[in-house]
Design a protein around this motif. Structure first.
Motif, short mmCIF file in Angstrom:
data_model
loop_
_atom_site.label_atom_id
_atom_site.label_comp_id
_atom_site.label_asym_id
_atom_site.label_seq_id
_atom_site.Cartn_x
_atom_site.Cartn_y
_atom_site.Cartn_z
N TYR A 227 20.49 78.15 103.69
CA TYR A 227 19.64 79.15 103.03
C TYR A 227 20.35 79.73 101.82
O TYR A 227 19.80 79.78 100.72
N GLU A 228 21.59 80.18 102.03
CA GLU A 228 22.35 80.78 100.95
C GLU A 228 22.65 79.75 99.85
O GLU A 228 22.65 80.10 98.65
N ASN A 229 22.88 78.51 100.23
CA ASN A 229 23.15 77.47 99.23
C ASN A 229 21.92 77.17 98.39
O ASN A 229 22.02 76.93 97.18
N ARG B 174 25.40 77.02 105.92
CA ARG B 174 24.53 78.12 105.45
C ARG B 174 23.60 77.57 104.36
O ARG B 174 23.71 77.94 103.18
N PRO C 161 16.75 83.56 106.32
CA PRO C 161 17.99 82.79 106.57
C PRO C 161 18.17 82.39 108.03
O PRO C 161 18.65 81.30 108.31
N ASN D 34 27.54 78.31 95.50
CA ASN D 34 27.94 78.92 96.76
C ASN D 34 28.76 77.93 97.59
O ASN D 34 29.90 78.16 97.92
#
Length: 240
Positions: free
Chosen positions: A163-165, A161, A59, A156
């Motif tokens: 990476y998280e998405n 962000r 991330p 998400n």
């Protein structure tokens, strides 16, 4: 005897349209627009794929890359100006490509209003599906923006962000299905489009056609596998 030049009202000679207009109205002009705009989109795809692969480095690496894109050109450019200039340029290329493709398609139909008697396939699968592939990609672009840019359809949907998405969207079956179909369409489109663009821009010849086809095949395969590596990484747990 017919006049050699058209005349406007009042008997004055009608001015010919500017050269760019005449070029756009011609078939070769539209094909050139398709080739150049396609090359720009292909360049974007290569860099976009490389950026996506940063997801395998964690991330911090991917989110840091996304932040860097927003600061490119500072202090000469303001925050996110480079990103917006790139988006506007890419949108212009997409619109020009789509309009030229549609108009060429209409000309092709008008030139052959009666269907061929023999319907045996004479072209590759990629060639026969270019039109539908273009429609699929246009619809995917809308989904992709709503998913990973605005976050409206992302589970998400957290700004800043990526990476998280990315992990969130590829943790769903529908996210993987939509992305998978679109990336196959990308590969087929690139495979045919690269060779056609090279022909239009004068790079093709009897001796070069084989090399160009091999290059088109390799490029399409690399892009397809490179983009599909991300959802595969999330699904298999390599990226989490």
């Amino acid at each position: 005897m017919a006049l050699a030049t058209r005349t406007a009202r009042g008997g004055r000679p009608e001015r010919p349209p500017p050269t760019p207009v005449r070029l756009w109205r011609s078939t070769i002009g539209k094909k050139t627009v398709m080739a150049v705009s396609g090359a720009l989109m292909l360049l974007y795809l290569v860099f976009h794929m490389l950026g996506n692969l940063k997801v395998f480095f964690g991330p911090d690496d991917m989110n840091g890359y996304a932040h860097w894109l927003r600061t490119v050109g500072e202090p000469v450019l303001h925050h996110e100006w480079f990103l917006w200039l790139a988006r506007v340029g890419l949108l212009a290329a997409v619109v020009a490509h789509g309009v030229a493709a549609y108009q060429l398609s209409r000309r092709d139909i008008a030139a052959r209003p009666v269907g061929y008697r023999h319907r045996r396939a004479r072209t590759s699968y990629a060639t026969r599906t270019m039109r539908w592939g273009g429609v699929i990609l246009a619809l995917f672009v809308v989904w992709h923006l709503l998913d990973l840019t605005t976050g409206h359809v992302n589970p998400n949907g957290e700004a800043g962000r990526p990476y998280e998405n990315v992990v969130a969207t590829f943790s769903t079956w529908y996210g993987n299905a939509i992305y998978g179909v679109a990336m196959v369409a990308v590969g087929l489109h690139v495979r045919h489009g690269f060779f056609s663009a090279a022909q239009t821009l004068g790079a093709g010849s009897v001796g070069r056609d084989r090399a160009l086809r091999l290059t088109a095949d390799a490029l399409a395969l690399v892009l397809t596998l490179g983009f599909l590596a991300v959802p595969i990484g999330v699904t298999t747990g390599i990226v989490e």
